[in-house]
Scaffold this motif. Sequence first.
Motif, mmCIF file in Angstrom:
data_model
loop_
_atom_site.group_PDB
_atom_site.id
_atom_site.type_symbol
_atom_site.label_atom_id
_atom_site.label_comp_id
_atom_site.label_asym_id
_atom_site.label_seq_id
_atom_site.Cartn_x
_atom_site.Cartn_y
_atom_site.Cartn_z
ATOM 1 N N HIS A 1 0.828 -1.203 0.000
ATOM 2 C CA HIS A 1 0.000 0.000 0.000
ATOM 3 C C HIS A 1 0.865 1.257 0.000
ATOM 4 O O HIS A 1 2.052 1.207 0.325
ATOM 5 C CB HIS A 1 -0.945 0.018 1.207
ATOM 6 N N ILE A 2 0.242 2.365 -0.377
ATOM 7 C CA ILE A 2 0.935 3.647 -0.412
ATOM 8 C C ILE A 2 0.030 4.720 0.186
ATOM 9 O O ILE A 2 -1.160 4.492 0.433
ATOM 10 C CB ILE A 2 1.299 4.065 -1.853
ATOM 11 N N THR A 3 0.617 5.894 0.415
ATOM 12 C CA THR A 3 -0.165 7.069 0.791
ATOM 13 C C THR A 3 0.120 8.171 -0.214
ATOM 14 O O THR A 3 1.279 8.503 -0.473
ATOM 15 C CB THR A 3 0.192 7.568 2.202
ATOM 16 N N VAL B 1 -3.889 3.857 -0.399
ATOM 17 C CA VAL B 1 -4.266 3.103 -1.587
ATOM 18 C C VAL B 1 -3.546 1.755 -1.563
ATOM 19 O O VAL B 1 -2.322 1.700 -1.446
ATOM 20 C CB VAL B 1 -3.890 3.860 -2.881
ATOM 21 N N PHE B 2 -4.300 0.681 -1.674
ATOM 22 C CA PHE B 2 -3.719 -0.657 -1.712
ATOM 23 C C PHE B 2 -3.301 -0.972 -3.146
ATOM 24 O O PHE B 2 -4.015 -0.640 -4.095
ATOM 25 C CB PHE B 2 -4.723 -1.691 -1.204
ATOM 26 N N GLN C 1 -12.493 1.537 0.642
ATOM 27 C CA GLN C 1 -11.101 1.203 0.374
ATOM 28 C C GLN C 1 -10.754 1.511 -1.076
ATOM 29 O O GLN C 1 -11.561 1.294 -1.982
ATOM 30 C CB GLN C 1 -10.839 -0.276 0.677
ATOM 31 N N LEU C 2 -9.538 2.015 -1.266
ATOM 32 C CA LEU C 2 -9.068 2.375 -2.599
ATOM 33 C C LEU C 2 -7.982 1.405 -3.043
ATOM 34 O O LEU C 2 -7.075 1.072 -2.276
ATOM 35 C CB LEU C 2 -8.514 3.803 -2.598
ATOM 36 N N TYR C 3 -8.072 0.968 -4.299
ATOM 37 C CA TYR C 3 -7.083 0.065 -4.884
ATOM 38 C C TYR C 3 -6.514 0.736 -6.124
ATOM 39 O O TYR C 3 -7.268 1.157 -7.008
ATOM 40 C CB TYR C 3 -7.726 -1.282 -5.225
ATOM 41 N N LEU D 1 -5.572 -8.795 -5.542
ATOM 42 C CA LEU D 1 -4.251 -8.166 -5.507
ATOM 43 C C LEU D 1 -3.147 -9.215 -5.456
ATOM 44 O O LEU D 1 -2.086 -9.047 -6.073
ATOM 45 C CB LEU D 1 -4.127 -7.236 -4.296
ATOM 46 N N SER D 2 -3.378 -10.294 -4.723
ATOM 47 C CA SER D 2 -2.383 -11.367 -4.658
ATOM 48 C C SER D 2 -2.141 -11.971 -6.037
ATOM 49 O O SER D 2 -1.004 -12.269 -6.408
ATOM 50 C CB SER D 2 -2.842 -12.461 -3.686
#
Length: 202
Positions: A16-18, A28-29, A59-61, A87-88
Amino acid sequence: MIAALTGRLTFKAPTHITLDVQGVGYEVFIPLSTFYSLPDLNDLASLKVHTHLRDDAIQLYGFLTQDEKDAFVLLTSVSGIGPKLALSVLSALSVPDLASAIQAGDVDKLATVPGIGKKSAGRIALELKEKVEQLGTPATAAADARWASPSRLEDDALSALVNLGYRPADVKETLKRVGQRTLSPPALTDLIREALKDLTRG
């Protein structure tokens, strides 16, 4: 719905990031394929975004390319495949590899992804076989993160891969094999990518 974000990258990790967008920090994942191409901290980053609504959270991807985002949406349309598993899959398989596995009905390949058993792999292959043709080829991800200490490098790679669901013992053995065939310390993203190749071969 948030469909895209551009902002200053204030934090990044393999999962994840910001992003700071006009003073608002968005978590954000991301899949590893996106992590590979992130810019340096405090630089601008742009991601395609899928907004996932839950009863208790939004949730944001985020994804580097539209193809990755489209693949994520397709995967989450399969019964029993949620955002985390999707995501995996995208962390372990590139979009072209995923599309090829689905079109060929390669359940064994799909089942190498942590959390995806033979039944789930079969559902992915069956339900998406007629839909994967809409996916194109994603941009090649560039690796740019390098670490001075090999032990720190391996620790970070171990953490990233364990977070994806692989067993620590399997990851350690795989990283050892990758290290033995690498002449010089690789970038973190290169090490993770090479380890994933071994892990997904089962």
